[in-house]
Scaffold this motif. Structure first.
Motif, short mmCIF file in Angstrom:
data_model
loop_
_atom_site.label_atom_id
_atom_site.label_comp_id
_atom_site.label_asym_id
_atom_site.label_seq_id
_atom_site.Cartn_x
_atom_site.Cartn_y
_atom_site.Cartn_z
N GLN A 138 -24.28 61.45 20.94
CA GLN A 138 -22.93 61.18 20.43
C GLN A 138 -21.91 62.17 21.00
OE1 GLN A 138 -23.68 61.23 16.17
NE2 GLN A 138 -23.22 59.02 16.04
N ALA A 139 -22.38 63.37 21.24
CA ALA A 139 -21.48 64.40 21.77
C ALA A 139 -21.10 64.12 23.22
CB ALA A 139 -22.14 65.78 21.65
N GLN A 140 -21.93 63.32 23.93
CA GLN A 140 -21.69 63.05 25.36
C GLN A 140 -20.54 62.08 25.59
OE1 GLN A 140 -23.48 64.77 27.76
NE2 GLN A 140 -24.23 65.81 25.92
N ILE A 141 -20.26 61.27 24.59
CA ILE A 141 -19.27 60.20 24.79
C ILE A 141 -17.88 60.75 25.06
CG2 ILE A 141 -18.68 59.96 22.33
CD1 ILE A 141 -19.09 57.11 24.88
N HIS A 142 -17.58 61.95 24.54
CA HIS A 142 -16.23 62.51 24.68
C HIS A 142 -15.84 62.75 26.13
CE1 HIS A 142 -16.13 62.81 20.38
NE2 HIS A 142 -17.21 63.60 20.35
N GLN A 143 -16.79 63.12 26.97
CA GLN A 143 -16.46 63.40 28.38
C GLN A 143 -15.97 62.15 29.11
OE1 GLN A 143 -19.79 64.19 31.04
NE2 GLN A 143 -21.23 63.53 29.42
N PHE A 144 -16.37 60.95 28.63
CA PHE A 144 -15.95 59.70 29.28
C PHE A 144 -14.64 59.17 28.70
CE2 PHE A 144 -20.65 59.76 29.58
CZ PHE A 144 -20.75 59.89 30.96
N ARG A 145 -14.47 59.38 27.42
CA ARG A 145 -13.23 58.90 26.79
C ARG A 145 -12.03 59.69 27.28
NH1 ARG A 145 -15.42 58.20 20.58
NH2 ARG A 145 -16.32 56.12 20.83
N GLU A 146 -12.24 60.98 27.54
CA GLU A 146 -11.14 61.85 27.96
C GLU A 146 -10.90 61.79 29.47
OE1 GLU A 146 -12.53 65.56 26.57
OE2 GLU A 146 -12.32 65.07 24.45
N TYR A 147 -11.75 61.00 30.17
CA TYR A 147 -11.64 60.97 31.64
C TYR A 147 -10.41 60.20 32.07
CZ TYR A 147 -13.64 61.62 36.26
OH TYR A 147 -13.87 62.04 37.52
N PRO A 148 -9.66 60.68 33.10
CA PRO A 148 -8.44 59.96 33.56
C PRO A 148 -8.77 58.52 33.94
CG PRO A 148 -8.62 62.10 34.63
CD PRO A 148 -9.90 61.90 33.89
N ARG A 196 -27.68 53.47 24.76
CA ARG A 196 -27.00 52.16 24.76
C ARG A 196 -25.99 52.09 23.62
NH1 ARG A 196 -31.24 49.05 24.70
NH2 ARG A 196 -31.44 48.90 22.44
N THR A 197 -26.40 52.51 22.42
CA THR A 197 -25.56 52.38 21.23
C THR A 197 -24.32 53.26 21.30
OG1 THR A 197 -27.52 51.89 19.92
CG2 THR A 197 -25.53 52.52 18.71
N HIS A 198 -24.50 54.50 21.71
CA HIS A 198 -23.39 55.46 21.59
C HIS A 198 -22.58 55.65 22.88
CE1 HIS A 198 -24.63 56.50 17.56
NE2 HIS A 198 -25.88 56.71 17.98
N ILE A 199 -23.10 55.25 24.02
CA ILE A 199 -22.35 55.46 25.28
C ILE A 199 -22.02 54.14 25.96
CG2 ILE A 199 -22.42 56.50 27.58
CD1 ILE A 199 -23.97 58.81 26.42
N VAL A 200 -23.05 53.40 26.35
CA VAL A 200 -22.80 52.19 27.16
C VAL A 200 -22.16 51.09 26.34
CG1 VAL A 200 -23.94 50.38 28.50
CG2 VAL A 200 -24.62 52.75 28.80
N SER A 201 -22.44 50.99 25.07
CA SER A 201 -21.86 49.93 24.26
C SER A 201 -20.43 50.24 23.83
CB SER A 201 -22.72 49.67 23.01
OG SER A 201 -23.95 49.11 23.39
N ASP A 202 -19.96 51.47 24.12
CA ASP A 202 -18.56 51.78 23.85
C ASP A 202 -17.68 50.92 24.75
OD1 ASP A 202 -16.60 54.06 22.68
OD2 ASP A 202 -16.05 53.56 24.74
N GLY A 203 -16.74 50.17 24.17
CA GLY A 203 -15.94 49.20 24.92
C GLY A 203 -15.26 49.77 26.14
N ALA A 204 -14.57 50.88 25.97
CA ALA A 204 -13.81 51.47 27.08
C ALA A 204 -14.75 51.98 28.17
CB ALA A 204 -12.95 52.60 26.55
N VAL A 205 -15.83 52.64 27.76
CA VAL A 205 -16.78 53.21 28.74
C VAL A 205 -17.46 52.10 29.52
CG1 VAL A 205 -18.89 54.55 28.99
CG2 VAL A 205 -17.14 55.29 27.37
N GLN A 206 -17.92 51.06 28.81
CA GLN A 206 -18.61 49.96 29.49
C GLN A 206 -17.67 49.24 30.46
OE1 GLN A 206 -19.94 45.74 28.00
NE2 GLN A 206 -21.45 47.23 27.26
#
Length: 742
Positions: free
Chosen positions: A95-105, A162-172
């Motif tokens: 869950q902590a890893q998702i922040h690096q992708f959401r904050e990415y330009p 899959r649940t916490h990173i790849v299934s995130d709408g913006a990241v996917q």
């Protein structure tokens, strides 16, 4: 270290996805006594180890000790708690890893960096999960394995990612768009990192989101790209260039599947490319390019066209129709142009060779295409009735005639085989037979046949193709020639026993009237020596065959004359008509056309042809006054004593081999007359058997029996003729009904 081996699956584990490294530890020699404080301390130690793995720092504890600790906890029956706590630690980390992708330009320039970061995160997660599983291997093999509803540690790691990173709408969305952008760049000719794409698409496949998140969008983008490309290139490029482009695109897409796409994508991907680049432009490709490819004999491109259209639904059907139309059009131009009659047969043979080559090399000897070609040839070659059959007979004559130095016996045999293929397409074979028989008669009687073996070979081919009835008269002609040779041997012996032998050597061919073409009788004035010899032969022949009637045919007679010129003695091989004309110059140096006509009795048209051959051809043994190519009634002729030639024996009787317009017309008329007799005979035969028949049924039966093309109007005329001659009658109540009259 304690890291001893790398395995894909652990022995004894249930069938689940697992990859990477497994740690094996030696079994401990003792089990310590467990207390609650021990359990708590042990878990803290294990949690620290997991955190160290996740943060890529060094582990403070011995790995064997950690493995033993897990086994002790499982033995202490705290496996459910241990599994739950392990899952929670892993979930917190993911869950902590998702922040690096959401904050990415979100700039498109950073999409590649985004993909690389995602790939690094995935690779780290996989290696961490493998290490954690190695430490908790005993838990995985015992408690988790025994509870079928619980996912293995590896599957848990996949599920959390899959649940916490790849299934995130913006990241996917950014991941998929980045991958599609890289693929589009590669399609546009740029170089991309294929290993990165392979890893990321493998991630989507392992996480079981490949089809839903990527494949559908990928196929939609592919469809859009190639639809636009197909429309643009069909207008910009010619068909050969376009076909090579399509082949290259298909090869590239197949290579993409091998390099980084999932294997399941291959079929829908290739189908999409083929549909947009080929299926949507099928008619345009064939209309714009097929005829040009065939005209220019572009074998490689035709081969490519067949291979490509074979992959598209309805592709070969469309190609087959266009191929059939081309043959009918091109062949129709050859057959229907009277100005091309001289070259028609050779052009047909060349065209057939070319089309055979295309079917064998380009269309993989496809039986459907071979049959379509035969149907097309049969269709166009019979659009002009009778003429092709006549010209094929004349072509055969030119090949079998003496003096044809174009081919050896083997080549001649191959040419005859090719001619028979064209011959099979002709409906009016009786026309061929009539002209072939006329030309064969000339070759045999004038001694102009190149080879008896070749003649008999052609005869056997015709017999095999059309049956014995077709060749019975032709075979009879050969029998007559052989019998004539035997008769002439007997006649020579007979002449030797005569008290007054002639200084002229006579050779006679006895022809059975039914076998040979009919010749118009012509009474010419022969010299007394010839008349005497004819009477001697007649007496000899009728003495052996009483009751027979001989009718002399001077038309195809020929002779060898001994002639003296200033240059010296020569021998002239001439026709009988030429002989009669030249013999007149033994008595006179100059003769007019009228004098020659009166002395020889030769018919006017034949006489002028004969004089032309002697005075206006290559070997001018007579001089004509006034000079000119045409012979007029007022012309005079002189013997050309200054005639020179390098040969001793000079052939001037080629005129006998040339077909006159009158001969052609009479042969055609004879065929037409024979057809009328055949129609009459067929009608009577059918009516005699059926007794009563309607008009439509009678016409249908006639078409089944007759072997030549005939129009319904011509059949109606013959039926009317038979009614007039009382062979049949109309029904009094129904005019479309006929009755046979016995």
């Amino acid at each position: 270290d304690e890291l001893l081996a790398i395995k894909r699956k652990t022995a004894g584990c249930r069938s689940r996805k697992f990859q990477g490294q497994l740690l094996k530890f030696s079994r401990p020699t003792h089990t310590p006594k467990l207390t609650d404080s021990y359990t708590e301390d042990t878990w803290m130690k294990l949690r620290d180890a997991v955190s160290a793995i996740q943060n890529s720092t060094s582990i403070k504890y011995n790995l064997e000790e950690l493995y033993q600790a897990v086994e002790n906890l499982c033995s202490y029956k705290v496996s459910p708690v241990l599994y739950k706590q392990l899952r929670q630690v892993c979930e917190d980390h993911v869950q902590a890893q998702i922040h690096q992708f959401r904050e990415y330009p979100s700039s498109s320039l950073d999409s590649l960096l985004f993909l690389k970061r995602m790939n690094r995160c995935w690779q780290d997660h996989c290696s961490q999960t493998i290490m954690i599983r190695s430490i908790f291997l005993f838990l995985d093999r015992t408690y988790i394995l025994q509870n079928s509803l619980l996912p293995s540690i590896w599957d848990t790691g996949l599920e959390l990612f899959r649940t916490h990173i790849v299934s995130d709408g913006a990241v996917q969305s950014r991941t998929v768009e980045g991958i599609l952008e890289q693929i589009e760049r590669e399609r546009n000719g740029e170089t991309v990192d294929r290993s990165l794409l392979r890893s990321l698409l493998g991630m989507l496949s392992d996480l079981q989101v490949y089809k839903d998140s990527f494949e559908q969008r990928f196929l939609t983008e592919t469809n859009r790209l190639y639809a636009a490309e197909g429309q643009r290139l069909m207008q910009e490029r010619d068909v050969p260039e376009y076909l090579h482009h399509v082949a290259r695109r298909l090869e590239e897409e197949n290579d993409r599947v091998i390099s980084y796409l999932d294997q399941s994508t291959q079929k829908p991907l290739i189908t999409t490319v083929e549909k947009q680049l080929l299926g949507e432009h099928l008619n345009a490709i064939l209309q714009k390019g097929l005829w040009m490819l065939l005209d220019e004999n572009r074998v490689c491109e035709l081969m490519l066209l067949y291979e490509l259209l074979n992959k598209v639904k309805g592709g070969l059907t469309a190609l087959l129709q266009a191929w059939r139309d081309y043959i009918k059009s091109f062949g129709g131009e050859i057959v229907s142009s009277p100005e091309k009659d001289k070259e028609m047969v050779q052009e047909l043979l060349d065209f057939k060779d070319k089309m055979d080559h295309v079917t064998q090399r380009c269309f993989q000897r496809n039986d459907t295409f071979i049959n379509a070609m035969k149907e097309a040839f049969e269709s166009f070659i019979n659009k002009r009735p009778n003429k092709p059959a006549e010209l094929i007979a004349k072509y055969v004559d030119s090949k079998l005639r003496a003096g044809n130095k174009e081919a050896t016996e083997e080549e001649l045999e191959r040419i005859l085989d090719k001619i028979m293929i064209i011959f099979r397409f002709i409906h009016g074979k009786d026309v061929f037979e009539a002209f072939y028989k006329k030309d064969l008669a000339k070759r045999l009687l004038v001694g102009k046949s190149a080879s008896v073996d070749a003649e008999k070979s052609m005869l056997s081919k015709l017999k095999h193709e059309c049956g014995a009835a077709f060749t019975s008269k032709l075979e009879g002609m050969f029998k007559d020639m052989e019998l004539s040779k035997d008769i002439m041997i007997q006649f020579k012996q007979y002449m030797q026993n005569q008290s007054d032998p002639s200084n002229i050597e006579l050779t006679v061919n006895i022809l059975t009237m039914g076998y040979w073409p009919s010749y118009t009788p012509m009474d010419v004035h022969l010299p007394a020596e010839m008349v005497k010899l004819q009477e001697v032969f007649k007496l000899f022949y009728l003495g052996k065959h009483s009751g027979r009637k001989l009718q002399w045919q001077p038309t195809l007679g020929h002779a060898v004359l001994k002639t003296e010129f200033k240059e010296g003695k020569k021998e002239l091989q001439v026709s009988l008509f030429q002989t009669l004309v030249l013999l007149m110059f033994n008595e006179s140096d100059e003769c007019s056309v009228e004098e020659i006509r009166a002395a020889t009795g030769i018919e006017d048209g034949e006489l002028k042809r004969t004089l032309q051959s002697l005075a206006c051809g290559k070997a001018r043994v007579l001089n004509k006054m006034p000079r000119g190519k045409d012979v007029e009634d007022a012309d005079c002729f002189h013997f050309n004593s200054d005639f020179r030639h390098k040969l001793f024996r000079i052939k001037i009787n080629q005129i006998q081999m040339k077909e006159t317009v009158e001969e052609q017309v009479s042969t055609t008329e004879r065929v037409f007359q024979d057809r009328q007799y055949q129609i009459d005979a067929a009608v009577v035969r059918i009516m005699k058997m059926r007794k009563t028949l309607s008009h439509n049924l009678l016409v249908s039966e006639l078409y089944n029996q007759l072997k030549f093309p005939v129009k319904p109007a011509d059949l109606k005329k013959r039926i009317e003729s038979l009614i007039d001659r009382d062979y049949m009658e109309r029904d009094k109540e129904n005019p479309n009904q006929y009755h046979y009259v016995a």
